[in-house]
Motif scaffolding. Sequence first.
Motif, PDB file in Angstrom:
ATOM      1  N   ARG A 186      -1.732  -2.430  -7.201  1.00 49.89           N
ATOM      2  CA  ARG A 186      -0.979  -2.709  -5.973  1.00 49.89           C
ATOM      3  C   ARG A 186      -1.921  -2.843  -4.776  1.00 49.89           C
ATOM      4  O   ARG A 186      -1.759  -3.711  -3.927  1.00 49.89           O
ATOM      5  CB  ARG A 186       0.022  -1.591  -5.683  1.00 49.89           C
ATOM      6  N   LEU A 187      -2.911  -1.941  -4.718  1.00 50.92           N
ATOM      7  CA  LEU A 187      -3.810  -1.923  -3.567  1.00 50.92           C
ATOM      8  C   LEU A 187      -4.723  -3.146  -3.539  1.00 50.92           C
ATOM      9  O   LEU A 187      -4.980  -3.714  -2.470  1.00 50.92           O
ATOM     10  CB  LEU A 187      -4.639  -0.634  -3.586  1.00 50.92           C
ATOM     11  N   LEU A 188      -5.221  -3.548  -4.681  1.00 49.12           N
ATOM     12  CA  LEU A 188      -6.048  -4.750  -4.735  1.00 49.12           C
ATOM     13  C   LEU A 188      -5.236  -5.976  -4.311  1.00 49.12           C
ATOM     14  O   LEU A 188      -5.737  -6.867  -3.612  1.00 49.12           O
ATOM     15  CB  LEU A 188      -6.618  -4.944  -6.148  1.00 49.12           C
ATOM     16  N   GLN A 236      -7.031   4.449   0.283  1.00 45.44           N
ATOM     17  CA  GLN A 236      -6.191   4.714  -0.881  1.00 45.44           C
ATOM     18  C   GLN A 236      -6.849   4.229  -2.168  1.00 45.44           C
ATOM     19  O   GLN A 236      -6.760   4.888  -3.209  1.00 45.44           O
ATOM     20  CB  GLN A 236      -4.837   4.028  -0.705  1.00 45.44           C
ATOM     21  N   LEU A 237      -7.492   3.072  -2.095  1.00 46.50           N
ATOM     22  CA  LEU A 237      -8.144   2.511  -3.273  1.00 46.50           C
ATOM     23  C   LEU A 237      -9.252   3.443  -3.757  1.00 46.50           C
ATOM     24  O   LEU A 237      -9.387   3.696  -4.973  1.00 46.50           O
ATOM     25  CB  LEU A 237      -8.706   1.135  -2.928  1.00 46.50           C
ATOM     26  N   ALA A 290       0.823  -1.209   0.000  1.00 48.65           N
ATOM     27  CA  ALA A 290       0.000   0.000   0.000  1.00 48.65           C
ATOM     28  C   ALA A 290       0.859   1.261   0.000  1.00 48.65           C
ATOM     29  O   ALA A 290       0.522   2.265  -0.628  1.00 48.65           O
ATOM     30  CB  ALA A 290      -0.938  -0.009   1.202  1.00 48.65           C
ATOM     31  N   ALA A 291       1.987   1.214   0.713  1.00 49.56           N
ATOM     32  CA  ALA A 291       2.887   2.368   0.749  1.00 49.56           C
ATOM     33  C   ALA A 291       3.454   2.657  -0.643  1.00 49.56           C
ATOM     34  O   ALA A 291       3.569   3.809  -1.064  1.00 49.56           O
ATOM     35  CB  ALA A 291       4.020   2.122   1.740  1.00 49.56           C
ATOM     36  N   ASP A 318      -3.693   4.085 -12.049  1.00 45.77           N
ATOM     37  CA  ASP A 318      -4.050   2.737 -12.488  1.00 45.77           C
ATOM     38  C   ASP A 318      -3.082   1.702 -11.918  1.00 45.77           C
ATOM     39  O   ASP A 318      -3.489   0.616 -11.480  1.00 45.77           O
ATOM     40  CB  ASP A 318      -4.064   2.661 -14.021  1.00 45.77           C
ATOM     41  N   ASP A 319      -1.783   2.027 -11.928  1.00 47.28           N
ATOM     42  CA  ASP A 319      -0.798   1.128 -11.339  1.00 47.28           C
ATOM     43  C   ASP A 319      -1.026   0.986  -9.831  1.00 47.28           C
ATOM     44  O   ASP A 319      -0.893  -0.109  -9.264  1.00 47.28           O
ATOM     45  CB  ASP A 319       0.621   1.643 -11.591  1.00 47.28           C
TER      46      ASP A 319
END
Length: 478
Positions: free
Chosen positions: A286-288, A312-313, A268-269, A281-282
Motif C-alpha cells: 500500500r505504501l509503495l 511508515q514504510l 497510507a492511512a 507485507d500488505d
Amino acid sequence: MNDALPLRIFLASPGDTRDERAAVRACVDEHNSRRERETNMTYEVIGWEQTRGTARRPQESINELIAESHFLIALFKGSWGSEPGSPWGYTSGTEEELFTALLELGEAERPMRDIWVAFLDHASPNERIEQLRKQMSERHSMMYETIANIQELKIKLAQRLETWEALGGAKVVRRISLLPSSGKDVLSAANLRLNGEKLVELGQAELGQSSLEKAAALGGPTEHLAYARFLARHGDFDGARDLTQKAIDTFVDGGSSLYTPPAAEAFAAQAGVLRLQGRDDDAIGRLLHALTLIDGQRDQYAMKVSCQILDQLGLARQATGDLESARRDFEDALRFRREFHQDLDLCQSLVNLARLEVRAGNLQRAAEYSDEASELLRRVPPTALSANAEVLAAQVRLRLGRAEEGLSNAKRALSLNKKIASRRGQAISLLLLAQCCRAIGENDDAKEYAYACRELNGIMKDERGASKAQWILDELQR
C-alpha cells in the motif's frame, strides 16, 4: 528598503471578470506604493496563473496556492464558472476556491486570515450567485460587498486592504457556516472534525469520538481518516480499515484526484491500520503505491506526505527484518525534512532512527536520538509522537540497565497516551512500567501495572500484548 515578504492574496473569479481582476491588481499595487514609507507590510496578488502544468486535476494545484495564501478575494459577476471535476461536488472552480479558503480559515496552523467576496453588479447573474449572496447576507454580511462598478470596487478594496494590515500578525481562527451549491455541508463536517480532535487532545475521548463520528458521516475523506485514526488508536481496527477504504474509494472514483497528496494519505492511512493488525507485507505494498501517487511533486505539502509515508514504510520493513531498506527510508525522510525545514517532524525521524539503532544493538546511539526527540517534544502540546518518544526513551534505558530512569519516561508516556485517548499506547506504557518496576524490585507496583496491561489488552483483543503482561505476572509469582 522594504525586505519583508509580502502577504499573499489569492484572487478567485470566473472568466467574465477580466477587467475587475485587472482593477484588483492595480489597486493592490497602488496601496503598496502609497504605504511603502509607512509600513513594511505589502501584498502580492496571485491566482491560477501561478500554477504549473500538471497531470493532476488542475484545481488541485490551485488549491495548494490557496493553502499558502493569507487572504482570498472572490469576485462574482454574471457567470458562476465552469465545473472543476471536483469529487466534493463543487459546481465551479471559483466556488471550490472560496470553500477551500473557508476551510483554511478554520485551521489554526494555516496562514489564511480573512476572505472578502465582491458581488459585482449584473443584469442577470447566475442563480447560484444569487443563492450564495442570500446565504452570506443572512449569516456573514461582514465578509462581502455589493459593488456597482470598477471605481467602487477599487474604493472598497482599498479600505479592506487597510483593515487587513491589522490581521497580518497572529492568526485568529474563524469557523464559518455556509453551504456550497452541492448541498454537502463541508464546513460543518470540518468544524466537527476539528472540535473532535481538540476534545480528544484535551482528554475528553467520549465527546471527541461523538464529534468525529458525526464529522465522518457528514464529510469526506479528511473526516473519514480522522475518525479512522481515532478508532485505530482505540483498538477498533475493522472500523478503521472500513473508513480508510471509504476515503480511498472517493479518490479512485474521482479519477483525476487520484494523483494527489490527499489520495496518498488515504492509502497510507489504510497501510497504518494493516500494520497495527500485524500485516506488514500488505502494508508495504500500500505504501509503495501511495508514493507513486505523488512521485516528482516537490511542494511543501507533497513532501510532508512523502516523508510520512517513508516513516511508515521504514517501520513496516523493519518489522519484516529488512533493516537496510528501513534505514534508507528513515534517512531519506530525515534529509527531506531538513531540506524543507519541517523542524517538528524531524522528531519522528529521530524516533524512527533510534528504534532502528535499538534493533541493531547500538543502544547508546539510540539513547542520543530518543533524548533529542523527547527534549524537543516536551516544548509542544501532547501528541502521539510525544508519547512514542517517551516510550522509546524508557525502553532504551531499561535495556541499558537504567530502569529507575526509564520509570519516569514510562510514567510520562502513560499520562500522554491517556490524554490523547490511545488505548494501545496506554497498554504499551503499562507494560513498560511493569518491566521497570520489576527490574528495580518494586514487585507490588509491577503486578499492578501488569494486571492493568493484561486487562486493557483483553478489551482490545490483543492476545500478544496480554501474553506479555501475563509473562511478567508469572515471573513475579515464582
